[in-house]
Write an enzyme that holds these catalytic residues in place. Structure first.
Site, PDB file in Angstrom:
ATOM      1  CB  CYS A   2      93.269  70.380 -10.696  1.00  0.00           C
ATOM      2  SG  CYS A   2      93.153  68.701  -9.869  1.00  0.00           S
ATOM      3  NE  ARG A  27      96.646  72.608 -15.145  1.00  0.00           N
ATOM      4  CZ  ARG A  27      97.955  72.218 -15.485  1.00  0.00           C
ATOM      5  NH1 ARG A  27      98.460  72.523 -16.684  1.00  0.00           N
ATOM      6  NH2 ARG A  27      98.538  71.375 -14.621  1.00  0.00           N
ATOM      7  CD1 TRP A  74      92.279  64.472 -14.022  1.00  0.00           C
ATOM      8  CD2 TRP A  74      90.646  64.954 -15.403  1.00  0.00           C
ATOM      9  NE1 TRP A  74      91.902  63.264 -15.057  1.00  0.00           N
ATOM     10  CE2 TRP A  74      91.010  63.788 -15.905  1.00  0.00           C
ATOM     11  CE3 TRP A  74      89.470  65.725 -16.029  1.00  0.00           C
ATOM     12  CZ2 TRP A  74      90.482  63.070 -16.835  1.00  0.00           C
ATOM     13  CZ3 TRP A  74      88.943  64.996 -17.239  1.00  0.00           C
ATOM     14  CH2 TRP A  74      89.322  63.757 -17.725  1.00  0.00           C
ATOM     15  CG  ASN A  98      97.703  70.084 -10.443  1.00  0.00           C
ATOM     16  OD1 ASN A  98      97.323  69.130 -10.860  1.00  0.00           O
ATOM     17  ND2 ASN A  98      98.687  70.596 -11.401  1.00  0.00           N
ATOM     18  N   GLY A  99      97.806  67.781  -8.067  1.00  0.00           N
ATOM     19  CA  GLY A  99      98.966  66.691  -7.969  1.00  0.00           C
ATOM     20  C   GLY A  99      98.208  65.356  -6.943  1.00  0.00           C
ATOM     21  CD  GLU A 487      96.905  54.225 -31.522  1.00  0.00           C
ATOM     22  OE1 GLU A 487      96.621  55.460 -31.341  1.00  0.00           O
ATOM     23  OE2 GLU A 487      96.107  53.672 -31.812  1.00  0.00           O
ATOM     24  CE  LYS A 491      95.935  58.576 -32.300  1.00  0.00           C
ATOM     25  NZ  LYS A 491      95.037  57.385 -32.089  1.00  0.00           N
ATOM     26  CD  GLU A 494      92.356  58.372 -34.270  1.00  0.00           C
ATOM     27  OE1 GLU A 494      91.411  58.044 -33.251  1.00  0.00           O
ATOM     28  OE2 GLU A 494      93.442  58.272 -33.968  1.00  0.00           O
ATOM     29  CG  HIS A 510     100.144  34.506 -45.573  1.00  0.00           C
ATOM     30  ND1 HIS A 510     100.448  33.331 -45.956  1.00  0.00           N
ATOM     31  CD2 HIS A 510     100.438  34.625 -44.346  1.00  0.00           C
ATOM     32  CE1 HIS A 510     101.366  32.728 -45.224  1.00  0.00           C
ATOM     33  NE2 HIS A 510     101.388  33.485 -44.133  1.00  0.00           N
ATOM     34  CE  LYS A 609      89.954  62.083 -25.948  1.00  0.00           C
ATOM     35  NZ  LYS A 609      91.270  61.791 -26.738  1.00  0.00           N
TER      36      LYS A 609
HETATM   37  C1  BG6 Z   1      86.778  57.397 -30.162  1.00  0.00           C
HETATM   38  C2  BG6 Z   1      87.822  58.250 -29.940  1.00  0.00           C
HETATM   39  O1  BG6 Z   1      85.456  57.933 -30.239  1.00  0.00           O
HETATM   40  O2  BG6 Z   1      86.742  56.440 -29.005  1.00  0.00           O
HETATM   41  C3  BG6 Z   1      89.121  57.491 -29.934  1.00  0.00           C
HETATM   42  O3  BG6 Z   1      87.841  59.202 -30.910  1.00  0.00           O
HETATM   43  C4  BG6 Z   1      89.183  56.498 -28.685  1.00  0.00           C
HETATM   44  O4  BG6 Z   1      90.321  58.220 -29.485  1.00  0.00           O
HETATM   45  C5  BG6 Z   1      87.647  55.530 -28.593  1.00  0.00           C
HETATM   46  O5  BG6 Z   1      90.288  55.781 -28.777  1.00  0.00           O
HETATM   47  C6  BG6 Z   1      87.639  54.751 -27.638  1.00  0.00           C
HETATM   48  O6  BG6 Z   1      87.571  55.681 -26.275  1.00  0.00           O
HETATM   49  P1  BG6 Z   1      87.378  55.343 -24.943  1.00  0.00           P
HETATM   50  O7  BG6 Z   1      87.300  56.691 -24.358  1.00  0.00           O
HETATM   51  O8  BG6 Z   1      86.717  54.004 -24.623  1.00  0.00           O
HETATM   52  O9  BG6 Z   1      88.987  54.854 -24.807  1.00  0.00           O
END
Ligand code: BG6
Length: 614
Positions: A2, A27, A74, A98-99, A487, A491, A494, A510, A609
């Site tokens: 937070c 935050r 948060w 916060n914590g 992953e 990254k 993305e 293969h 996001k």
């Molecule tokens: C995408 C995000 O929209 O959704 C990714 O850009 C994320 O970063 C994926 O991994 C899944 O989202 P969540 O919130 O279900 O983990």
């Protein structure tokens, strides 16, 4: 995570606090509140939702007074609501925090036994009651706060007001950040410098165990003193800050993504906090709602997720199968939701989602629940849709993740899934306390290992220059490292927009081996683990076809050093925790390639996001 702000001075406190909270909204932003002392008493205004809601409430009910504290939340304990929003009030006292108070349940029971009635579900309200009770015998608010904190364990940054002391604010920290700002005739405190930079550049960074009394008596000079919770006075140096407020919000990092990569040690530590019984080699996770009996009866575990969370789920499978000895199926949310999947009542369906709102994962969970399966949510946003639907939740505590490409939430998810595997393993008799202890001690060492990996960020930036012009990149890994290869590739895709593919190294012969030539960089995740010899063989196959190898290898691995053109060293850590480490250099690699290309790393094109549509 937070944000808190406090002000003691000559000016009207409310607008200054609101402005500070606005700069801390990254935050947390599920609710907010403010308390202002107008010389006679303390007025409190709180609102659910973003800071905008609080500003609107204050427009309707302005607060006068030049002493105040504020908070943007948060949620970790107690769902987002007006009554769980801060400040929390008890008797004379108002507190923002916060914590996470680890012994909040025990303290709550004690207080309730003494007749205390609670207005919220938060751990924070405990502090307010403890301070208010201590005030009955303590000579001042300062001493009352110290007496209260001596009973508390866990992480906190707090600011406290008392009706009885119109010119005094008390602030304290342990484990969560807190800064004091020395302004012209005024004193401020905040979770980070971005909240204070509008008013001063002279800051004191409190250390763990510090309690500060900030006094700005009407018509008098402001004064501050700092003591430890149980000891005497301490001196803390005043530092002059030369960052811009925007830089400060990102903690001096160029992008939130890089900041969040560096926040991983704290995110993991917070996710483990209060959940480990190291002595007993066990995990406290009552919140998941899976009793020992239910754990033993589980026939099958389903892990369902999307994007980066799906890669975390793939690694979760290794841990749960190996440590809990129960079959695990991993599914993409979008695929599972659109298939006539069959679930049984003794299935445990674990939905992994940072936001807790992803449409496809939610749809899959609904289908599973409709057939009677037990649902567990591993999520980062408290009280979001998936946890609300689930029978139990194991929250990651990474705090808000601003960068669209997930980093700290990924490793926090791994930590949570590791805890789940140990929890199930102990209850299913697959793990004894000694093995449990060994596994949990290895997990506790992870934040330190990540710190050392982050220390090599500049070196990784150098390696990233080798990938900036690459059109295609192949990532290879075996076992735990295969999902990490996926992953790493995701990254890079993305945020750098290069075509990248993660592949099981054993599968290379293969098919993808056809791609290998002197133009194709191949990132090999090759720590000294059970599949090391086989991976070394794969690296030889790539080198034999002039492929350019960037290897992640255990420090001191001469064989890999001689083979690979570029090498990133990994700490020598137990195999089970390696996925939490090997991903960090890959996050940095992708970040530095994208930053070098001048991309909007935090808001990459075409991505969101949270995807709440099918
Ligand atoms: C995408 C995000 O929209 O959704 C990714 O850009 C994320 O970063 C994926 O991994 C899944 O989202 P969540 O919130 O279900 O983990």
């Amino acid at each position: 995570m937070c944000g808190i702000v406090g002000y003691a001075g000559k000016q009207s406190a409310a607008p200054i606090i609101i402005d500070g909270l606005r700069r801390l909204e990254y935050r947390g932003y599920d609710s907010a509140g403010i308390a202002v002392h107008d010389g006679r008493g303390i007025e409190v205004v709180r609102a659910l939702g973003k800071l905008r809601a609080l500003s609107d409430a204050l427009a309707a009910r302005p607060l006068g007074g030049s002493l105040g504290i504020g908070h943007t939340r948060w949620a970790t304990h107690g769902r987002p609501s007006e009554e769980n929003a801060h400040p929390h009030v008890a008797g004379q006292v108002a507190v923002v925090h916060n914590g996470i108070i680890e012994n909040h349940a025990a303290l709550r029971r004690q207080l309730a036994a003494d007749g205390v009635r609670f207005a919220s579900d938060t751990d924070t309200e405990i502090i307010a009651h403890l301070v208010d009770r201590a005030l009955k015998s303590a000579p001042s608010l300062f001493e009352a706060v110290r007496a209260a904190l001596a009973q508390v364990t866990g992480a906190y940054a707090i600011a406290v007001l008392s009706k009885a002391e119109p010119g005094t604010m008390v602030a304290a920290r342990h484990g969560s950040p807190l800064v004091i700002g020395y302004g012209d005739g005024e004193l401020l405190c905040g979770s980070d410098i971005s909240a204070l930079l509008q008013h001063t550049r002279d800051m004191v960074f409190l250390e763990d165990g510090d309690v500060a009394e900030l006094k700005a008596p009407a018509g008098g000079a402001p004064a501050a003193r700092i003591h430890t919770v149980t000891g005497g006075a301490v001196e803390r140096p005043v530092k002059r800050i030369d960052w811009s407020p925007t830089m400060a919000e990102r903690g001096g990092f160029k992008h939130f993504m890089l900041k969040e990569i560096h926040e991983q040690p704290d995110a993991i530590a917070a996710t483990l906090r209060g959940r480990l019984d190291l002595e007993g080699g066990d995990v406290h996770a009552g919140e998941i709602g899976v009793s020992a009996e239910t754990a033993r009866a589980i026939r099958r575990v389903y892990l369902v997720a999307c994007g980066t969370s799906y890669h975390a789920a793939l690694i979760g499978r290794y841990w749960i199968e190996a440590l809990a000895r129960v079959p695990v199926v991993v599914e993409l949310g979008s695929e599972l939701a659109n298939r006539a999947a069959v679930f049984f009542e003794d299935d445990l369906v674990v939905a992994v989602s940072q936001s807790g709102e992803t449409f496809d994962t939610l749809a899959a969970v609904k289908a599973a629940k409709a057939q009677g399966a037990r649902v567990l949510a591993v999520a980062n946003v408290l009280d979001s849709a998936i946890p609300r639907l689930a029978h139990g939740s194991l929250y990651t505590r990474a705090g808000p993740e601003i960068g669209v490409a997930s980093t700290k939430c990924f490793t926090a998810q791994l930590a949570a899934l590791y805890l789940l595997a140990v929890y199930l393993g102990r209850r299913r008799g697959a793990l004894d306390d000694a093995r449990g202890r060994e596994l949990l001690e290895a997990l506790c060492a992870v934040p330190g290992h990540i710190h050392s990996l982050l220390g090599d960020a500049d070196y990784v930036r150098g390696v990233a220059t080798k990938l900036v012009d690459a059109k295609d990149v192949l990532f290879l890994g075996r076992g735990y490292n295969y999902p990490i290869a996926l992953e790493g590739a995701l990254k890079l895709k993305e945020i750098s927009y290069a075509h990248a593919e993660g592949y099981a190294a054993g599968e290379m012969k293969h098919g993808p081996i056809a791609l290998i030539d002197a133009e194709l960089p191949v990132v090999c995740i090759a720590p000294k683990d059970a599949s090391y010899d086989k991976t070394l063989g794969n690296v030889n196959e790539v080198r034999a076809r002039d492929g350019v190898v960037i290897a992640l290898a255990t420090r001191g691995d001469e064989a890999m050093h001689d083979l690979a053109q570029h090498i990133v060293w990994l700490p020598d850590a137990p195999e089970t925790v390696l996925p939490l480490l090997t991903v960090v250099p890959l996050q940095l690699l992708a970040y530095y390639v994208a930053a070098r290309k001048g991309h909007d790393v935090d808001q990459p094109r075409n991505l969101a996001k949270t995807v709440t549509v099918e």
